[in-house]
Motif scaffolding. Structure first.
Motif, PDB file in Angstrom:
ATOM      1  N   LEU A 250     -31.196  11.893  -2.045  1.00 31.74           N
ATOM      2  CA  LEU A 250     -32.420  12.631  -2.345  1.00 31.74           C
ATOM      3  C   LEU A 250     -32.509  13.906  -1.517  1.00 31.74           C
ATOM      4  O   LEU A 250     -32.901  14.964  -2.024  1.00 31.74           O
ATOM      5  CB  LEU A 250     -33.634  11.736  -2.076  1.00 31.74           C
ATOM      6  CG  LEU A 250     -35.006  12.381  -2.293  1.00 31.74           C
ATOM      7  CD1 LEU A 250     -35.165  12.855  -3.726  1.00 31.74           C
ATOM      8  CD2 LEU A 250     -36.109  11.402  -1.914  1.00 31.74           C
ATOM      9  N   GLN A 251     -32.142  13.835  -0.241  1.00 24.21           N
ATOM     10  CA  GLN A 251     -32.222  15.021   0.601  1.00 24.21           C
ATOM     11  C   GLN A 251     -31.258  16.100   0.127  1.00 24.21           C
ATOM     12  O   GLN A 251     -31.575  17.307   0.198  1.00 24.21           O
ATOM     13  CB  GLN A 251     -31.947  14.643   2.062  1.00 24.21           C
ATOM     14  CG  GLN A 251     -33.052  13.821   2.701  1.00 24.21           C
ATOM     15  CD  GLN A 251     -34.416  14.508   2.613  1.00 24.21           C
ATOM     16  OE1 GLN A 251     -34.537  15.725   2.801  1.00 24.21           O
ATOM     17  NE2 GLN A 251     -35.439  13.729   2.299  1.00 24.21           N
ATOM     18  N   GLU A 252     -30.090  15.731  -0.359  1.00 32.86           N
ATOM     19  CA  GLU A 252     -29.183  16.722  -0.937  1.00 32.86           C
ATOM     20  C   GLU A 252     -29.832  17.395  -2.134  1.00 32.86           C
ATOM     21  O   GLU A 252     -29.721  18.616  -2.314  1.00 32.86           O
ATOM     22  CB  GLU A 252     -27.869  16.063  -1.358  1.00 32.86           C
ATOM     23  CG  GLU A 252     -26.941  15.713  -0.222  1.00 32.86           C
ATOM     24  CD  GLU A 252     -25.623  15.125  -0.706  1.00 32.86           C
ATOM     25  OE1 GLU A 252     -25.390  15.108  -1.928  1.00 32.86           O
ATOM     26  OE2 GLU A 252     -24.830  14.669   0.139  1.00 32.86           O
ATOM     27  N   GLY A 253     -30.512  16.614  -2.968  1.00 35.51           N
ATOM     28  CA  GLY A 253     -31.172  17.175  -4.131  1.00 35.51           C
ATOM     29  C   GLY A 253     -32.293  18.129  -3.762  1.00 35.51           C
ATOM     30  O   GLY A 253     -32.412  19.232  -4.328  1.00 35.51           O
ATOM     31  N   LEU A 254     -33.138  17.727  -2.818  1.00 30.87           N
ATOM     32  CA  LEU A 254     -34.245  18.587  -2.399  1.00 30.87           C
ATOM     33  C   LEU A 254     -33.734  19.862  -1.738  1.00 30.87           C
ATOM     34  O   LEU A 254     -34.292  20.950  -1.940  1.00 30.87           O
ATOM     35  CB  LEU A 254     -35.159  17.825  -1.443  1.00 30.87           C
ATOM     36  CG  LEU A 254     -35.984  16.688  -2.069  1.00 30.87           C
ATOM     37  CD1 LEU A 254     -36.719  15.905  -0.982  1.00 30.87           C
ATOM     38  CD2 LEU A 254     -36.972  17.231  -3.092  1.00 30.87           C
ATOM     39  N   THR A 255     -32.664  19.737  -0.963  1.00 29.87           N
ATOM     40  CA  THR A 255     -32.094  20.916  -0.319  1.00 29.87           C
ATOM     41  C   THR A 255     -31.519  21.878  -1.355  1.00 29.87           C
ATOM     42  O   THR A 255     -31.682  23.100  -1.246  1.00 29.87           O
ATOM     43  CB  THR A 255     -31.009  20.502   0.690  1.00 29.87           C
ATOM     44  OG1 THR A 255     -31.598  19.640   1.665  1.00 29.87           O
ATOM     45  CG2 THR A 255     -30.410  21.711   1.382  1.00 29.87           C
ATOM     46  N   SER A 256     -30.858  21.340  -2.379  1.00 34.42           N
ATOM     47  CA  SER A 256     -30.328  22.190  -3.446  1.00 34.42           C
ATOM     48  C   SER A 256     -31.458  22.884  -4.199  1.00 34.42           C
ATOM     49  O   SER A 256     -31.351  24.059  -4.562  1.00 34.42           O
ATOM     50  CB  SER A 256     -29.481  21.354  -4.414  1.00 34.42           C
ATOM     51  OG  SER A 256     -28.306  20.879  -3.790  1.00 34.42           O
ATOM     52  N   ALA A 257     -32.553  22.142  -4.439  1.00 29.09           N
ATOM     53  CA  ALA A 257     -33.704  22.753  -5.106  1.00 29.09           C
ATOM     54  C   ALA A 257     -34.302  23.858  -4.234  1.00 29.09           C
ATOM     55  O   ALA A 257     -34.625  24.946  -4.726  1.00 29.09           O
ATOM     56  CB  ALA A 257     -34.751  21.692  -5.415  1.00 29.09           C
ATOM     57  N   ALA A 258     -34.446  23.591  -2.947  1.00 28.64           N
ATOM     58  CA  ALA A 258     -35.014  24.593  -2.040  1.00 28.64           C
ATOM     59  C   ALA A 258     -34.154  25.850  -1.987  1.00 28.64           C
ATOM     60  O   ALA A 258     -34.672  26.969  -1.839  1.00 28.64           O
ATOM     61  CB  ALA A 258     -35.165  23.998  -0.645  1.00 28.64           C
ATOM     62  N   ALA A 259     -32.835  25.682  -2.125  1.00 32.50           N
ATOM     63  CA  ALA A 259     -31.919  26.810  -2.089  1.00 32.50           C
ATOM     64  C   ALA A 259     -31.858  27.554  -3.418  1.00 32.50           C
ATOM     65  O   ALA A 259     -31.125  28.548  -3.540  1.00 32.50           O
ATOM     66  CB  ALA A 259     -30.527  26.331  -1.693  1.00 32.50           C
ATOM     67  N   ALA A 263     -33.313  22.755 -10.491  1.00 33.28           N
ATOM     68  CA  ALA A 263     -34.537  21.956 -10.384  1.00 33.28           C
ATOM     69  C   ALA A 263     -34.156  20.492 -10.440  1.00 33.28           C
ATOM     70  O   ALA A 263     -33.102  20.126 -10.968  1.00 33.28           O
ATOM     71  CB  ALA A 263     -35.495  22.307 -11.515  1.00 33.28           C
ATOM     72  N   MET A 264     -35.032  19.629  -9.915  1.00 31.71           N
ATOM     73  CA  MET A 264     -34.727  18.198  -9.871  1.00 31.71           C
ATOM     74  C   MET A 264     -35.953  17.405 -10.294  1.00 31.71           C
ATOM     75  O   MET A 264     -37.047  17.606  -9.755  1.00 31.71           O
ATOM     76  CB  MET A 264     -34.303  17.781  -8.461  1.00 31.71           C
ATOM     77  CG  MET A 264     -33.830  16.348  -8.348  1.00 31.71           C
ATOM     78  SD  MET A 264     -33.244  15.974  -6.660  1.00 31.71           S
ATOM     79  CE  MET A 264     -32.555  14.330  -6.924  1.00 31.71           C
ATOM     80  N   LEU A 265     -35.769  16.511 -11.254  1.00 33.28           N
ATOM     81  CA  LEU A 265     -36.849  15.635 -11.684  1.00 33.28           C
ATOM     82  C   LEU A 265     -37.032  14.507 -10.670  1.00 33.28           C
ATOM     83  O   LEU A 265     -36.053  13.881 -10.239  1.00 33.28           O
ATOM     84  CB  LEU A 265     -36.549  15.032 -13.060  1.00 33.28           C
ATOM     85  CG  LEU A 265     -36.738  15.957 -14.265  1.00 33.28           C
ATOM     86  CD1 LEU A 265     -36.187  15.294 -15.523  1.00 33.28           C
ATOM     87  CD2 LEU A 265     -38.206  16.318 -14.450  1.00 33.28           C
ATOM     88  N   LEU A 266     -38.293  14.239 -10.321  1.00 39.19           N
ATOM     89  CA  LEU A 266     -38.604  13.177  -9.373  1.00 39.19           C
ATOM     90  C   LEU A 266     -39.837  12.422  -9.853  1.00 39.19           C
ATOM     91  O   LEU A 266     -40.710  12.998 -10.511  1.00 39.19           O
ATOM     92  CB  LEU A 266     -38.895  13.745  -7.979  1.00 39.19           C
ATOM     93  CG  LEU A 266     -37.746  14.409  -7.221  1.00 39.19           C
ATOM     94  CD1 LEU A 266     -38.274  14.993  -5.924  1.00 39.19           C
ATOM     95  CD2 LEU A 266     -36.632  13.417  -6.945  1.00 39.19           C
TER      96      LEU A 266
END
Length: 316
Positions: A250-259, A263-266
């Protein structure tokens, strides 16, 4: 179908049967037939019952002699039930489950539910899960519920491997061997995007707009159907959704979204728990609600897992 490997005996109508028999039928033979009906493979059946393949054959032949007809057809290429075997399975399965449940319930009542229950969760242990844990502890103070975070990319592996006794996972669940218990936390999905993303200031995003940018996906070993549910490759209207980077956590996904890489569905509880200043969480309309479900392995179902399932049901 949950099949235990303990022997038990069924009362005969007029007289007590010999130990380990049920009206002339050996309980071990019935257990073997039930597992073989699931596996349709003598080797895998033997592995599950901790006996040799030849012993499986002996048990099946003995059961067929007692019944007086073939229940299983075996060739060099396949194993399948005969029509009589199919009918026998349909009648035997609920009767066997009822017997096993009665014995385990009696044992639990006599001993109480104690020990340890390992409960896996993905992303965040939300308020609903914590309330269920509190309820379980109140009802069964001798049993310690241990919360274990399981990998985003492998929601079912820890349950299959026995690393946890049960797990709260994102739906869907279509795994052979797993039991899906109560389903809860059905909520609108959210889209995690960088605060610099055009969607960041929006009150909501329509599902068709997912085609306007890459969508971050979860890499394996999660099954493909589950990964596609969390990151669909097309919109409900059929527009192609560009693939974004694959992530394992999850943290990899959020970091990619922040960068700004996608976008990531949650699900809503995870979005609420993992709020951060560089990510905006925008509700998505036009998609099915996300939902969580409690799962456990059918071969390792216990009084503890059933008691926790009841606690989840009672608080949701």
């Amino acid at each position: 179908m949950s099949v235990t490997h303990r022997s038990a005996s069924l009362p005969a109508r007029h007289q007590a049967p010999a130990p380990g028999t049920a009206g002339g039928l050996e309980i071990r033979e019935l257990e073997c037939f039930l597992v073989l009906a699931e596996e349709l493979h003598f080797g895998r059946t033997g592995a599950r019952l901790y006996v040799s393949q030849s012993r499986v054959s002996q048990l099946v032949r003995a059961l067929e002699r007692r019944v007086g007809a073939r229940l299983v057809e075996r060739t060099s290429r396949r194993v399948r039930l005969t029509p009589l075997g199919t009918d026998f399975l349909a009648a035997l399965r609920p009767a066997y489950d009822a017997l096993r449940g009665t014995v385990e319930a009696t044992v639990a009542a006599a001993r109480g539910i104690g020990g340890r229950l390992r409960i896996g969760f993905q992303g965040a242990a939300d308020a609903c899960l914590m309330k269920a844990v509190d309820t379980f502890h109140t009802r069964h103070p001798d049993c310690a519920a241990q919360l274990v975070e399981i990998p985003l990319q492998d929601p079912f592996g820890p349950v299959h491997r026995g690393e946890v006794d049960a797990a709260v996972v994102l739906l869907p669940v279509e795994e052979p061997g797993l039991v899906l218990g109560p389903v809860f936390s059905e909520q609108q999905q959210t889209l995690a995007v960088s605060v610099r993303h055009p969607f960041a200031s929006r009150a909501s995003v329509d599902a068709e707009e997912l085609a306007d940018g890459p969508l971050i996906a979860v890499e394996g070993p999660a099954p493909e159907y589950w990964r596609h549910a969390q990151a669909p490759t097309s919109t409900p209207g059929g527009r192609t959704v560009p693939p974004g980077p694959g992530v394992r956590t999850l943290q990899e996904g959020l970091t990619s979204a922040a960068a700004g890489r996608g976008a990531m569905l949650l699900c809503r509880p995870t979005a609420d728990y993992h709020g951060r200043r560089d990510v905006a969480f925008v509700p998505v309309t036009g998609l099915p609600d996300s939902a969580l479900g409690l799962v456990w392995h059918q071969d390792r179902e216990t009084a503890r897992t059933r008691a926790f399932s009841a606690a989840v049901t009672d608080v949701t």
